[in-house]
Design a protein around this motif. Sequence first.
Motif, PDB file in Angstrom:
ATOM      1  N   ARG A 118       7.042  -1.840 -10.245  1.00 57.94           N
ATOM      2  CA  ARG A 118       5.813  -2.277 -10.602  1.00 57.94           C
ATOM      3  C   ARG A 118       5.693  -3.418 -11.371  1.00 57.94           C
ATOM      4  NH1 ARG A 118       4.203   3.077 -13.833  1.00 57.94           N
ATOM      5  NH2 ARG A 118       1.665   2.442 -12.958  1.00 57.94           N
ATOM      6  N   ASP A 119       6.169  -4.554 -10.881  1.00 60.51           N
ATOM      7  CA  ASP A 119       6.309  -5.439 -11.394  1.00 60.51           C
ATOM      8  C   ASP A 119       5.750  -6.879 -10.609  1.00 60.51           C
ATOM      9  OD1 ASP A 119       7.970  -5.298 -14.064  1.00 60.51           O
ATOM     10  OD2 ASP A 119       9.549  -6.344 -12.974  1.00 60.51           O
ATOM     11  N   SER A 120       4.751  -7.249 -10.898  1.00 62.42           N
ATOM     12  CA  SER A 120       3.551  -8.110 -10.542  1.00 62.42           C
ATOM     13  C   SER A 120       4.871  -8.732  -8.968  1.00 62.42           C
ATOM     14  CB  SER A 120       2.936  -9.079 -10.800  1.00 62.42           C
ATOM     15  OG  SER A 120       2.129  -9.860 -10.188  1.00 62.42           O
ATOM     16  N   LEU A 157       1.627   1.528   8.594  1.00 61.99           N
ATOM     17  CA  LEU A 157       2.579   0.544   6.880  1.00 61.99           C
ATOM     18  C   LEU A 157       2.159  -0.168   6.922  1.00 61.99           C
ATOM     19  CD1 LEU A 157       6.055   2.939   7.487  1.00 61.99           C
ATOM     20  CD2 LEU A 157       3.732   3.766   6.226  1.00 61.99           C
ATOM     21  N   THR A 158       1.579  -0.790   6.021  1.00 57.99           N
ATOM     22  CA  THR A 158       1.295  -2.375   6.017  1.00 57.99           C
ATOM     23  C   THR A 158       2.347  -3.013   4.862  1.00 57.99           C
ATOM     24  OG1 THR A 158      -0.624  -1.698   6.233  1.00 57.99           O
ATOM     25  CG2 THR A 158      -0.779  -3.535   5.148  1.00 57.99           C
ATOM     26  N   GLU A 159       2.682  -3.629   5.104  1.00 58.29           N
ATOM     27  CA  GLU A 159       3.594  -4.419   3.715  1.00 58.29           C
ATOM     28  C   GLU A 159       2.694  -4.911   3.043  1.00 58.29           C
ATOM     29  OE1 GLU A 159       7.038  -8.779   3.609  1.00 58.29           O
ATOM     30  OE2 GLU A 159       6.350  -7.384   5.412  1.00 58.29           O
ATOM     31  N   GLY A 160       3.099  -4.879   1.451  1.00 60.15           N
ATOM     32  CA  GLY A 160       1.835  -6.052   0.445  1.00 60.15           C
ATOM     33  C   GLY A 160       3.438  -5.597  -0.311  1.00 60.15           C
ATOM     34  N   ALA A 161       2.135  -6.522  -2.041  1.00 61.30           N
ATOM     35  CA  ALA A 161       3.160  -6.734  -2.828  1.00 61.30           C
ATOM     36  C   ALA A 161       2.285  -6.110  -4.028  1.00 61.30           C
ATOM     37  CB  ALA A 161       3.261  -8.051  -3.268  1.00 61.30           C
ATOM     38  N   VAL A 162       2.950  -6.188  -5.441  1.00 64.28           N
ATOM     39  CA  VAL A 162       2.393  -5.380  -6.575  1.00 64.28           C
ATOM     40  C   VAL A 162       1.263  -6.540  -7.013  1.00 64.28           C
ATOM     41  CG1 VAL A 162       2.482  -4.088  -9.257  1.00 64.28           C
ATOM     42  CG2 VAL A 162       4.690  -3.619  -6.954  1.00 64.28           C
ATOM     43  N   ALA A 163       0.002  -6.153  -6.916  1.00 63.64           N
ATOM     44  CA  ALA A 163      -0.695  -7.036  -7.187  1.00 63.64           C
ATOM     45  C   ALA A 163      -1.170  -7.599  -9.243  1.00 63.64           C
ATOM     46  CB  ALA A 163      -2.583  -6.424  -7.429  1.00 63.64           C
TER      47      ALA A 163
END
Length: 163
Positions: A118-120, A157-163
């Motif tokens: 869950r890290d940014s 499905l969409t790739e992303g990053a934890v905000a």
Amino acid sequence: MATVINVSAGNEAVLGLGDSASNASIAAAFTDGLIVPYMQDVTINNSTGVFRWKTLDSTAESAATTPATNQLTLNVVVDSDAFFGVDVGSNDTVKDTGLFGASKAKTRVFFEIGFQGRDSASKLLKGSGFISGLAPTVNMDAPVWVTPVTIEVDGDLTEGAVA
């Protein structure tokens, strides 16, 4: 060479569910949706379909791709709050009704599945779909309830990053 994603720390593979994209966030400040506890395994399936045909003037088949079928499957040890919901009027239907209630009511669930916790800036995939495939099982050799869970993804499905 990239670093291997190792989830042995126990807090790296994380799945957030909610009745909206914001409620499904796995960010550390996450409070409204459901973080699915006690996952034993997770499989993310992105399977592009293929239509094949043969013609009389060729010795090989031809192929064309069709839209992908996307799916998340996992096995979890049943937690009463996650399975049946907390039913306390949280800000999220999925958290209130749990996996069973969301499946039974055919509620669209939004999800984020984190690969690195869950890290940014940690990598994740997100989307929405419907919960199916619940089949809780218990026996004397495995005396806790375990159930498979399938999220049939509606769309990409969409790739992303934890905000």
